[in-house]
Design an enzyme around this catalytic site. Structure first.
Site, mmCIF file in Angstrom:
data_model
loop_
_atom_site.group_PDB
_atom_site.id
_atom_site.type_symbol
_atom_site.label_atom_id
_atom_site.label_comp_id
_atom_site.label_asym_id
_atom_site.label_seq_id
_atom_site.Cartn_x
_atom_site.Cartn_y
_atom_site.Cartn_z
ATOM 1 N N LYS A 32 0.848 -1.201 0.000
ATOM 2 C CA LYS A 32 0.000 0.000 0.000
ATOM 3 C C LYS A 32 0.882 1.249 0.000
ATOM 4 O O LYS A 32 2.093 1.162 0.283
ATOM 5 C CB LYS A 32 -0.893 -0.011 1.248
ATOM 6 C CG LYS A 32 -0.123 0.090 2.562
ATOM 7 C CD LYS A 32 -1.000 -0.226 3.762
ATOM 8 C CE LYS A 32 -0.198 -0.121 5.058
ATOM 9 N NZ LYS A 32 -0.921 -0.692 6.205
ATOM 10 N N TYR A 260 14.678 31.317 6.891
ATOM 11 C CA TYR A 260 13.486 32.031 7.374
ATOM 12 C C TYR A 260 13.509 32.147 8.890
ATOM 13 O O TYR A 260 13.731 31.171 9.599
ATOM 14 C CB TYR A 260 12.213 31.274 6.968
ATOM 15 C CG TYR A 260 11.886 31.384 5.507
ATOM 16 C CD1 TYR A 260 11.605 32.623 4.922
ATOM 17 C CD2 TYR A 260 11.835 30.246 4.706
ATOM 18 C CE1 TYR A 260 11.295 32.715 3.574
ATOM 19 C CE2 TYR A 260 11.522 30.334 3.356
ATOM 20 C CZ TYR A 260 11.250 31.567 2.788
ATOM 21 O OH TYR A 260 10.939 31.657 1.467
#
Ligand code: PLP
Length: 364
Positions: A32, A260
């Site tokens: 999956k 940042y």
């Protein structure tokens, strides 16, 4: 190349063979979520070549992709909400989980419309309180009797298999056996019984029944490094390596605020490298100022915040790393997948599955 995932299919093959050598049960390879980020089709084919006789996925879309790739082994899809295209599933011989009366109803209806019996695996809730039949069980036993389905399997899922000493595992097994006996008493005898995920496969042979559903361990990762130890302890080989290119290297003086918010400042004159991969690629922003890369023979830690497409590492003033060089973000040399998971407060499962589709997968 800007950034890429290297998948070592040999490692996946070896991990499956190791588990196979320790159990009588058949192996269902859980592929999956794009094979936990490793690539659905190449991993599925590798798993079958290594001896897996079943494949398991959550979504029907994933199962359909496997069939369309020509894969013939039995495939179970276990997270199919009522609106799923059950007709297509039945046409393609995809086994379906039945976790509720509603599912029984819609799957039987799809089979009738098609004139073909659906192959199903009855899913019981034995204590995880997530998927599977719980309060509806007595009613289900009545409804299933004489229903137009081929009951191939009977299964459940552990909530705490990564804590092998936890009593909840024992109670789930007892509940599982008791519900199986009730099903058999109604005249339905499933051929395949399955309960174990990787953690149970590695620690609890009594839970193996006749299929084990192997997920994280086939990718070479420990289901829980704290309770079961590292990949190495478990003799598993991690299959995924993440690499990225150095965009540029620059010398900066001590006291330079990086990125940042200027959340970190260089403590010395040093060289910084910009690594061309960021949170949009699946690098956890939470790993800002933790984890790092392996560049020019040594670890270089992230400095400042991870950005969308890039992050900065402190190479040290004497590093030989240069622009254009490919560095290891996680892998066997510097920081491991488990290191990145610890640095960002999550589990290895999330680190590998979150690597974005825009990062190409390369197979070796
Ligand atoms: C994901 C999953 C597994 C595999 O779990 P691992 O811990 O990765 O081995 C097994 N069974 C079901 C139903 C799953 O959803």
């Amino acid at each position: 190349m800007r950034a890429f995932v290297e998948v070592n299919l040999n490692a996946i093959s070896n991990n499956i063979k190791l588990v196979k050598s320790k159990t009588q049960a058949q192996i269902l390879a859980v592929v999956k979520a794009d094979a936990y980020g490793h690539g659905l089709i190449p991993v599925a084919k590798c798993a079958v070549d290594a001896g897996a006789t079943w494949l398991g996925v959550a979504l029907l879309e994933e199962a359909i992709l496997l069939r369309k790739a020509g894969i013939k082994v039995p495939i179970i899809s276990w997270l199919t909400p009522p609106s799923s295209d059950f007709k297509q599933a039945i046409e393609l011989d995809i086994d379906l989980a039945i976790p509720s009366l509603k599912h029984l109803e819609v799957i039987v209806a799809a089979g009738k419309a098609l004139g073909k019996k659906p192959r199903v695996h009855i899913e019981v809730d034995t204590g995880m309180t997530r998927g599977g039949l719980l309060g509806e069980w007595p009613e289900f036993l009545i409804a299933a009797k004489g229903a137009d389905i081929e009951v191939v399997g009977f299964w459940s899922h552990f909530a705490r298999a990564d804590e092998p000493d936890e009593i909840a595992n024992q109670s789930q097994m007892l509940e599982f056996e008791s519900k199986l006996a009730q099903l058999i008493a109604t005249g339905i005898t499933p051929k395949y019984i399955h309960l174990a995920n990787s953690a149970a496969t590695l620690t609890n042979p009594n839970s193996h029944k006749n299929i084990v559903r192997l997920g994280i361990a086939m990718y070479g990762l420990s289901p829980d490094v704290n309770t079961l130890g590292s990949s190495q302890n478990l003799e598993l080989e991690p299959a995924m390596t993440l690499k990225a290119e150095i965009h540029l290297v620059k010398r900066v003086p001590a006291g330079s605020p990086v990125g940042y918010g200027g959340t970190q400042t260089t403590l010395r004159d040093t060289k910084l490298a910009i690594i061309t991969i960021g949170y949009s690629d699946g690098i956890p922003r939470n790993a800002s100022s933790a984890a790092g890369v392996f560049a020019a023979g040594r670890k270089a830690a992230i400095i400042g915040r991870v950005s969308m497409d890039q992050f900065v590492v402190d190479l040290g003033a004497d590093s030989n790393a240069v622009a254009g060089e490919i560095v290891e973000v996680f892998g066997a040399n510097g920081y491991s997948i488990d290191d990145w998971a610890a640095a960002s407060g999550t589990i290895n499962y999330e680190i590998v599955t979150r690597i974005a589709a825009r990062v190409p997968r390369i197979y070796a």
